[in-house]
Design a protein around this motif. Structure first.
Motif, PDB file in Angstrom:
ATOM      1  N   LEU A 280       0.920  -1.378  -0.252  1.00 47.03           N
ATOM      2  CA  LEU A 280       0.064   0.028   0.122  1.00 47.03           C
ATOM      3  C   LEU A 280       0.909   1.177   0.028  1.00 47.03           C
ATOM      4  O   LEU A 280       1.977   1.267   0.377  1.00 47.03           O
ATOM      5  CB  LEU A 280      -0.899   0.094   1.417  1.00 47.03           C
ATOM      6  N   LYS A 281       0.310   2.471  -0.506  1.00 47.48           N
ATOM      7  CA  LYS A 281       0.778   3.776  -0.275  1.00 47.48           C
ATOM      8  C   LYS A 281       1.269   4.065   1.153  1.00 47.48           C
ATOM      9  O   LYS A 281       0.334   3.638   1.955  1.00 47.48           O
ATOM     10  CB  LYS A 281       0.067   4.760  -1.013  1.00 47.48           C
ATOM     11  N   LYS A 282       2.457   4.868   1.583  1.00 50.82           N
ATOM     12  CA  LYS A 282       2.786   5.025   3.050  1.00 50.82           C
ATOM     13  C   LYS A 282       1.584   5.523   3.571  1.00 50.82           C
ATOM     14  O   LYS A 282       1.159   5.393   4.813  1.00 50.82           O
ATOM     15  CB  LYS A 282       3.887   5.794   2.797  1.00 50.82           C
ATOM     16  N   HIS A 283       0.963   6.643   2.996  1.00 48.21           N
ATOM     17  CA  HIS A 283      -0.196   7.365   3.687  1.00 48.21           C
ATOM     18  C   HIS A 283      -1.505   6.461   3.989  1.00 48.21           C
ATOM     19  O   HIS A 283      -2.300   6.931   4.982  1.00 48.21           O
ATOM     20  CB  HIS A 283      -0.586   8.654   2.939  1.00 48.21           C
ATOM     21  N   GLU A 284      -1.389   5.505   3.360  1.00 44.68           N
ATOM     22  CA  GLU A 284      -2.676   4.659   3.677  1.00 44.68           C
ATOM     23  C   GLU A 284      -2.358   3.377   4.581  1.00 44.68           C
ATOM     24  O   GLU A 284      -3.255   2.915   5.152  1.00 44.68           O
ATOM     25  CB  GLU A 284      -3.225   4.039   2.338  1.00 44.68           C
ATOM     26  N   ALA A 285      -0.821   3.171   4.694  1.00 44.95           N
ATOM     27  CA  ALA A 285      -0.752   1.937   5.533  1.00 44.95           C
ATOM     28  C   ALA A 285      -1.100   1.842   6.807  1.00 44.95           C
ATOM     29  O   ALA A 285      -1.797   1.123   7.489  1.00 44.95           O
ATOM     30  CB  ALA A 285       0.789   1.728   5.157  1.00 44.95           C
ATOM     31  N   GLU A 286      -0.701   2.978   7.670  1.00 48.23           N
ATOM     32  CA  GLU A 286      -0.962   3.223   8.879  1.00 48.23           C
ATOM     33  C   GLU A 286      -2.588   3.035   9.336  1.00 48.23           C
ATOM     34  O   GLU A 286      -3.084   2.366  10.312  1.00 48.23           O
ATOM     35  CB  GLU A 286      -0.482   4.177   9.684  1.00 48.23           C
ATOM     36  N   GLU A 287      -3.358   3.860   8.696  1.00 46.66           N
ATOM     37  CA  GLU A 287      -4.873   3.726   8.797  1.00 46.66           C
ATOM     38  C   GLU A 287      -5.518   2.414   8.396  1.00 46.66           C
ATOM     39  O   GLU A 287      -6.266   1.971   9.194  1.00 46.66           O
ATOM     40  CB  GLU A 287      -5.288   4.855   7.713  1.00 46.66           C
ATOM     41  N   THR A 288      -4.977   1.683   7.507  1.00 45.37           N
ATOM     42  CA  THR A 288      -5.260   0.348   7.225  1.00 45.37           C
ATOM     43  C   THR A 288      -5.089  -0.538   8.223  1.00 45.37           C
ATOM     44  O   THR A 288      -5.926  -1.539   8.597  1.00 45.37           O
ATOM     45  CB  THR A 288      -4.823  -0.220   5.818  1.00 45.37           C
ATOM     46  N   ARG A 289      -3.866  -0.268   8.775  1.00 45.07           N
ATOM     47  CA  ARG A 289      -3.681  -1.392   9.998  1.00 45.07           C
ATOM     48  C   ARG A 289      -4.224  -1.282  11.028  1.00 45.07           C
ATOM     49  O   ARG A 289      -4.854  -2.081  11.741  1.00 45.07           O
ATOM     50  CB  ARG A 289      -1.995  -0.892  10.379  1.00 45.07           C
ATOM     51  N   GLN A 290      -4.693   0.170  11.359  1.00 40.67           N
ATOM     52  CA  GLN A 290      -5.492   0.147  12.546  1.00 40.67           C
ATOM     53  C   GLN A 290      -7.078  -0.474  12.234  1.00 40.67           C
ATOM     54  O   GLN A 290      -7.829  -0.967  13.265  1.00 40.67           O
ATOM     55  CB  GLN A 290      -5.873   1.889  12.799  1.00 40.67           C
ATOM     56  N   LEU A 291      -7.462  -0.266  10.903  1.00 40.37           N
ATOM     57  CA  LEU A 291      -8.634  -0.817  10.738  1.00 40.37           C
ATOM     58  C   LEU A 291      -9.080  -2.158  10.623  1.00 40.37           C
ATOM     59  O   LEU A 291      -9.788  -2.823  11.078  1.00 40.37           O
ATOM     60  CB  LEU A 291      -9.187  -0.134   9.055  1.00 40.37           C
ATOM     61  N   LEU A 292      -7.708  -2.705  10.113  1.00 38.25           N
ATOM     62  CA  LEU A 292      -7.797  -4.109   9.953  1.00 38.25           C
ATOM     63  C   LEU A 292      -7.505  -4.825  11.628  1.00 38.25           C
ATOM     64  O   LEU A 292      -8.356  -5.656  11.851  1.00 38.25           O
ATOM     65  CB  LEU A 292      -6.304  -4.718   9.398  1.00 38.25           C
ATOM     66  N   SER A 293      -6.954  -3.952  12.372  1.00 37.12           N
ATOM     67  CA  SER A 293      -6.874  -4.710  13.822  1.00 37.12           C
ATOM     68  C   SER A 293      -8.356  -4.467  14.424  1.00 37.12           C
ATOM     69  O   SER A 293      -8.446  -5.437  15.124  1.00 37.12           O
ATOM     70  CB  SER A 293      -5.724  -3.584  14.774  1.00 37.12           C
ATOM     71  N   ALA A 294      -8.840  -3.394  14.210  1.00 37.28           N
ATOM     72  CA  ALA A 294     -10.097  -3.302  14.836  1.00 37.28           C
ATOM     73  C   ALA A 294     -11.291  -4.439  14.383  1.00 37.28           C
ATOM     74  O   ALA A 294     -11.838  -5.040  15.391  1.00 37.28           O
ATOM     75  CB  ALA A 294     -10.557  -1.781  14.495  1.00 37.28           C
ATOM     76  N   PHE A 295     -11.071  -4.490  13.086  1.00 34.52           N
ATOM     77  CA  PHE A 295     -12.067  -5.460  12.511  1.00 34.52           C
ATOM     78  C   PHE A 295     -11.795  -7.061  12.910  1.00 34.52           C
ATOM     79  O   PHE A 295     -12.692  -7.713  13.199  1.00 34.52           O
ATOM     80  CB  PHE A 295     -12.206  -5.505  10.965  1.00 34.52           C
ATOM     81  N   MET A 296     -10.438  -7.197  13.117  1.00 36.86           N
ATOM     82  CA  MET A 296     -10.101  -8.473  13.661  1.00 36.86           C
ATOM     83  C   MET A 296     -10.520  -8.823  14.981  1.00 36.86           C
ATOM     84  O   MET A 296     -10.974  -9.909  15.311  1.00 36.86           O
ATOM     85  CB  MET A 296      -8.542  -8.778  13.679  1.00 36.86           C
ATOM     86  N   GLU A 297     -10.777  -7.740  15.947  1.00 38.17           N
ATOM     87  CA  GLU A 297     -11.293  -8.100  17.411  1.00 38.17           C
ATOM     88  C   GLU A 297     -12.453  -8.686  17.297  1.00 38.17           C
ATOM     89  O   GLU A 297     -13.178  -9.278  18.290  1.00 38.17           O
ATOM     90  CB  GLU A 297     -11.241  -6.683  17.961  1.00 38.17           C
ATOM     91  N   ASP A 298     -13.408  -8.320  16.238  1.00 41.72           N
ATOM     92  CA  ASP A 298     -14.767  -8.779  16.175  1.00 41.72           C
ATOM     93  C   ASP A 298     -14.921 -10.330  16.187  1.00 41.72           C
ATOM     94  O   ASP A 298     -15.874 -10.847  16.162  1.00 41.72           O
ATOM     95  CB  ASP A 298     -15.503  -8.474  14.847  1.00 41.72           C
TER      96      ASP A 298
END
Length: 672
Positions: A280-298
């Motif tokens: 991914l592009k650098k500016h998208e990577a951190e936001e995507t990491r947070q979203l993926l981690s949050a969704f995995m909690e489900d």
């Protein structure tokens, strides 16, 4: 939830499943999934508002099969939406699909639309047959996993997300659960139900002994019911997924297979996620990491101990504690006494109104019950916000609390802003605070409910307790429905109610029930009418619309009654309305037939019917059911086909009670 294409993918791999003969075990059942499957798989009515009594029979048969095999069920139902409202986009898309399905059914096509009150009826059935159940505060999946692992028993549902959860005793898909064909041994104790259990171990072994903790990451990257991350498409466009010698057919299955093979290379989710983010592009990577981690909690078990609830009636949840709701409200939600509609309105100030098979060219059938919903919203607003001190007004003011409703306008889903009823005077916000609502005297709560429905207590005096709410709702419906309710609509509906009473009498275990043989004969005559096969005719849309409006009024009447801690007895929804019978009776009445004559053989039931008709007529304006006549008819001294019209059938008394409290209409502002 549900992972796109995954259930059909695993269904093509018999090696992922273990064949079972299920008996002598606990089982945790996904309640929402079960009543959907039982209704649609049993070929029950979907065009005429539902046949709740037929559905009841199917549910009884299902749980009787479990009992014969000593399978002990625990049913868990979904609650309201998550406080984050993250599934709103998915919910709106599903609502649009249901609108299209309802339109198709109204035109004679196919589709699957559940009857409006099926969930409430299902809960009543569970209570009647003493099957333990709980209603989660939001989506039930994680609570189901937690309970199943506490009990060390399988989960029964049809949801691909349960292939991802780490379940100790596995997941049995409902489509492989052959409860209709029991395997019988030498004695009753040897009965079992053939089933298949998804094996997480076999699945992971198939993909090079993949670490099972990688599966939540697979689910969120592949996409489920509410995850749609555009940045992930960038990953799929760049990565080479090893499909290998896959026998998969279709692009979706190839992508699933390739992604699983690719993820199996990594030791854990952290390593795998880093290898995804590097595409991914650098500016998208951190936001995507947070979203993926949050969704995995489900995909982690919840903190709710439902085992304690089933033992002690105690429901504790961190999610609920954060909201600071009154204790009695939390308990009522957990016991299923309050519906998810109430939860959504309370927490999100937003509700979703479910479509029926109605006339799509007319305003939504739910419009008729708007004044009742406004009163519900007014009560719920007091929970934490307090209520404006201004006087009641039919016009919303700048200080009036506003709720959002999603409902159909023609064949589109639209969002409206609806003002809550402002409570004042003897029903003011000080007395009717949600915190102490359950402590208000019963007589006051009853008066509040009846004034909202526009009826007086005196008219219900001769009505059996369990029919008082339906009768009050019917009076409200007749005065608010559009198109106008005709005499045939009202009579068909009330005949259907009496049929439900006959059904209860005929199937009673009390051998001392009077006139049971006569009632059985009358019941069978009505049953023949219901089951008689007619040549398929187009649905009479306005009649369907009018009966849909009655169910909408009953639904909101039920919810308000529940919120007021049931000042009126709850009606038995499993017998109250039979859509196919009511529609057939309506058509007979239109043809000048008199199906009510069947009741003459049962004096008690005939008296009940006549009493209900009289009460409803007594609260309608004089001449409400009078047919409009031309000037020529008037000159004939009200003769019709040479016969004098029966004034009792075509006029009503003038003692119409005040309906002022039910006319709190909102100004609706509609946005796309």
């Amino acid at each position: 939830m549900g992972i796109q294409g995954f259930m059909s993918y695993v269904g093509e791999h018999r090696e992922f499943f273990i064949d079972l003969q299920l008996r002598n075990t606990d089982v945790v059942i996904d309640g929402n999934n079960l009543y959907h499957r039982l209704y649609f798989d049993s070929n029950l009515d979907v065009r005429h508002g539902g046949d709740y009594n037929s559905f009841t029979n199917v549910v009884h048969q299902f749980f009787e099969a479990l009992t014969m095999c000593n399978i002990r069920p625990y049913v868990v139902l979904d609650g309201g939406c998550d406080a984050s409202d993250k599934k709103l986009t998915t919910l709106k898309e599903r609502a649009r699909e249901k609108i299209q399905a309802a339109h198709s059914l109204s035109c004679g096509g196919g589709g699957s639309v559940l009857p409006l009150l099926i969930r409430e009826a299902f809960k009543q059935i569970l209570a009647q047959i003493q099957v333990p159940f709980v209603q989660s505060f939001s989506e039930a999946d994680r609570d189901i996993v937690s309970l199943a692992n506490h009990l060390n028993c399988p989960v029964l549902t049809l949801d691909s997300d349960f292939c991802i959860f780490d379940l100790k005793a596995g997941y049995c898909p409902l489509n492989y659960f052959q409860w209709r064909t029991l395997c019988r041994g030498k004695g009753l104790q040897d009965c079992s139900i053939p089933a298949r259990c998804f094996s997480l171990e076999r699945f992971c072994n198939h993909f090079s002994n993949m670490n099972k903790t990688l599966l939540p990451l697979f689910a969120v990257v592949n996409g489920n019911d509410y995850i749609n991350l555009p940045a992930i498409e960038m990953f799929f466009s760049k990565v080479h997924l090893p499909v290998g010698s896959s026998r998969q057919k279709g692009r979706k299955h190839l992508r699933i297979h390739g992604l699983l093979n690719w993820l199996s290379r990594f030791a854990d989710p952290t390593e795998a996620m880093e290898n995804i983010l590097k595409y991914l592009k650098k500016h998208e990577a951190e936001e995507t990491r947070q979203l993926l981690s949050a969704f995995m909690e489900d995909y982690q078990p919840s903190d709710v101990n439902l085992k304690d609830f089933f033992q002690d009636g105690v429901y504790e949840s961190e999610e609920v504690k954060k909201l600071g709701l009154p204790h009695w409200i939390c308990t009522a939600f957990a016991k299923g006494v309050l519906a998810p509609f109430i939860c959504d309105a309370l927490v999100l100030k937003r509700t979703m109104l479910h479509v029926q098979v109605e006339n799509m060219q007319r305003p939504s059938a739910h419009a008729v019950a708007l004044p009742i919903r406004q009163v519900i919203y007014g009560l719920l607003w007091n929970a934490s916000q307090g209520s404006p001190s201004s006087s009641p007004s039919k016009e919303p003011t700048s200080s009036t609390p506003v709720f959002h409703e999603f409902d159909r306008i023609q064949k589109a889903l639209k969002k409206s802003f609806v003002s809550a009823a402002v409570l004042s005077g003897k029903f003011g916000s000080d007395q009717y605070s949600l915190t102490t609502l359950n402590q208000i005297p019963l007589s006051d709560r009853r008066l509040f409910l009846l004034e909202t429905l526009g009826v007086t207590d005196s008219i219900l005096e001769t009505v059996p307790c369990h029919l008082q709410l339906p009768v009050a709702v019917t009076c409200y419906w007749i005065q608010h429905a559009e198109p106008k309710v005709k005499l045939q609509h009202m009579k068909a509906l009330l005949l259907g109610v009496v049929f439900g009473e006959l059904d209860k009498t005929v199937h009673s275990s009390d051998l001392e029930v009077p006139h049971i043989e006569v009632n059985k004969i009358v019941y069978d005559q009505f049953l023949k009418r219901k089951e008689k096969k007619y040549q398929k005719e187009p649905l009479e849309l306005d009649a369907a619309h009018i009966f849909c409006q009655w169910q909408c009024c009953l639904q909101m009447g039920l919810y308000l009654n529940q919120l007021l801690c049931c000042p009126l007895s709850e009606p038995d929804l499993t017998r109250l309305y039979s859509g196919t019978l009511v529609h057939k009776l309506y058509h007979e009445l239109k043809l000048v037939s008199t199906p009510e004559d069947l009741l003459s053989a049962s004096p008690r039931m005939h008296q009940l019917y006549c009493n209900l008709v009289r009460i409803v007529k007594d609260v309608t304006p004089s001449g409400f059911f009078q047919k409009k006549k031309s000037k020529d008819h008037k000159r004939k001294n009200k003769h019709c086909n040479g016969k004098l019209l029966d004034k009792k059938e075509n006029t009503a008394l003038d003692n119409l009670p005040s309906c002022s409290s039910s006319n709190r209409f909102a100004t609706l502002m509609v946005e796309n």
